[in-house]
Structures are given as structure tokens and as C-alpha cells.
Scaffold this motif. Sequence first.
Motif, PDB file in Angstrom:
ATOM      1  N   ARG A  31     122.307  78.934  47.649  1.00 39.00           N
ATOM      2  CA  ARG A  31     121.929  78.534  46.205  1.00 39.00           C
ATOM      3  C   ARG A  31     121.159  77.458  46.337  1.00 39.00           C
ATOM      4  NH1 ARG A  31     126.834  77.061  45.366  1.00 39.00           N
ATOM      5  NH2 ARG A  31     126.318  74.838  45.051  1.00 39.00           N
ATOM      6  N   ILE A  32     120.279  77.325  45.444  1.00 40.80           N
ATOM      7  CA  ILE A  32     119.313  76.139  45.051  1.00 40.80           C
ATOM      8  C   ILE A  32     119.481  76.016  43.616  1.00 40.80           C
ATOM      9  CG2 ILE A  32     117.268  74.863  44.896  1.00 40.80           C
ATOM     10  CD1 ILE A  32     118.252  75.014  47.670  1.00 40.80           C
ATOM     11  N   ASP A  33     120.023  74.916  43.101  1.00 41.16           N
ATOM     12  CA  ASP A  33     120.557  74.679  41.811  1.00 41.16           C
ATOM     13  C   ASP A  33     119.920  73.368  41.196  1.00 41.16           C
ATOM     14  OD1 ASP A  33     122.371  73.045  42.317  1.00 41.16           O
ATOM     15  OD2 ASP A  33     124.152  74.385  41.791  1.00 41.16           O
ATOM     16  N   GLY A  34     120.226  73.003  40.009  1.00 41.90           N
ATOM     17  CA  GLY A  34     119.795  71.774  39.337  1.00 41.90           C
ATOM     18  C   GLY A  34     120.211  70.511  40.196  1.00 41.90           C
ATOM     19  N   ILE A  35     121.445  70.799  40.478  1.00 37.95           N
ATOM     20  CA  ILE A  35     122.198  69.601  41.001  1.00 37.95           C
ATOM     21  C   ILE A  35     121.336  69.378  42.802  1.00 37.95           C
ATOM     22  CG2 ILE A  35     124.454  69.012  42.453  1.00 37.95           C
ATOM     23  CD1 ILE A  35     125.950  70.472  40.067  1.00 37.95           C
ATOM     24  N   VAL A  36     121.307  70.414  43.180  1.00 31.77           N
ATOM     25  CA  VAL A  36     120.552  70.539  44.725  1.00 31.77           C
ATOM     26  C   VAL A  36     119.424  69.768  44.497  1.00 31.77           C
ATOM     27  CG1 VAL A  36     119.788  71.775  46.549  1.00 31.77           C
ATOM     28  CG2 VAL A  36     122.079  72.314  45.647  1.00 31.77           C
ATOM     29  N   ALA A  37     118.473  70.463  43.359  1.00 29.79           N
ATOM     30  CA  ALA A  37     117.171  69.964  43.364  1.00 29.79           C
ATOM     31  C   ALA A  37     117.018  68.403  42.918  1.00 29.79           C
ATOM     32  CB  ALA A  37     116.448  70.705  41.928  1.00 29.79           C
ATOM     33  N   ALA A  38     118.143  67.830  42.153  1.00 31.35           N
ATOM     34  CA  ALA A  38     118.089  66.575  41.816  1.00 31.35           C
ATOM     35  C   ALA A  38     118.452  65.705  43.227  1.00 31.35           C
ATOM     36  CB  ALA A  38     119.304  66.202  40.817  1.00 31.35           C
TER      37      ALA A  38
END
Length: 249
Positions: free
Chosen positions: A157-164
Motif C-alpha cells: 500500500r502507498i497512500d497519502g500518509i506514506v506519500a507525506a
Amino acid sequence: MNGLPDRIRAALFDLDGVLTPTAAVHAAAWKEMFDAFLRTREGPGFRPFDQNEYNEYVDGRARADGTRSFLASRGITLPEGAVGDPADVDTVEGLSERKDEIFRRMVERGGIQPYPGSVRYLRAVRAAGLRTAVVSASRHCAQIVRAAGLDDLLDARIDGIVAARERLTGKPAPDTYRAAAGLLNVIPTQAAVFEDAIAGVSAGRAGRFGYVVGVDRIGDQGEHSHAADLKGHGADAVVRDLADLLDES
């Protein structure tokens, strides 16, 4: 048989509108937030936020990018604010948080069910030996995946939290999809991207991924064709549901 070229070894899926029907919930939350903001700013004669604006300026982007992009389209400039700004503050971050509060309320009220065709397709590609990942700008991605019962069908999973945290530039840049491919130990040309958003399809094309599938759950709206937009921004194929790829194989 999964409708993909033989060279594909991994499948990278957007969440909202591809695996789950939360795109419609996001669109409704953005509309409620922007319409209230515009009504307060411009009065009863304001021009409401519409679906075409959601598709062009917001869908698939990180939340602050979506807020900023739409405001710019209307000639509105607000202070950026700080991450965590309260929802009652008129900054880019404050409006973004306001939208998130509305979205959380809608999800709690309505629950989440995945698209049956997407579950069928996930099972098919995994049975064929492909690895899978979800790539979403949403900070609620993990919560939605769990609520929809998709955990066991996704390897990464790559999501908004990981991206930030990793400082990955959001869609339409290809960074988040490239990060997901890296987690699955494949190069972009060995991975397929599945997207319902123009920004996401653009990211798949910019990243030179092996195959880009556009998912059109909107259909034509008058003279406007979302399928044509997806094709025009780089989709190799456009389907109404992921199971269509199995039916066509």
C-alpha cells in the motif's frame, strides 16, 4: 486470462472508484465543503462546484493539491496554512480538513462495500501469479481497505500518509506508483496501472508503466465523455468495470 500483456508482473490499483465506490463519497464531500465555502464567500448567487470540476481539478490528487487546484481555477487564493489547521479556518489546509471531516461522517453513516467486479478481478490476477498494490492519495486508505475486506488481496500500500512521510509527489506525478512498483520488486514496464482519475492515468503514462487501464464509472455527461478524457490522457484501454477485462479475455 486478465486482459493484460504477457510482460505484466504486477497490478497497481487506485482505491476510490477502482476498488471501492468511495470516489462518489469523496466527490459528495468535496462538493458539500466547496459549496458551503463559496456560498459564504460569494453569496446566494455563487456557482456550485460540479462533477466536471471534481474530475479535472480534484480527483486522484492529494487533498491539499485538490483544494489548491480548484481554488486556482476559480481565481481564489488562500493562505496555505499548516497541516492540522482546524476545519473552521479558511486556509488550504483548513478547507482540506473540513472536507475530510465530511468524508469521515459519510463513511461512518454509509459503510463501504467493494465493487464485486473488482474483487473478482483481484482474485483472478493473484491466481495468475501477479503481485498487487493499492496506490491512493487518501489518508483513509488503510481504513477503507480493511472495511471493504480487501486486505488479503493486496500485497502493498502507498497512500497519502506514506506519500507525506516519504515526500512523494502526488498524482499526476508518477512517484507514488513508482514507489509501489518498487515495493513489489518490479520495474514500471512490468506493472499495470488501474485508474478512474485523469490525474492517475496521467501518472501511469508519465511513469512509462507497461499498461494503463482507465476505469470509467461516470459515463457520458451530455457531450462530455470521461472515457475519452481517460484515453486522451494516456489510458491503453478503458472499461466500465474491472471484470470486463476478464470477460474480454
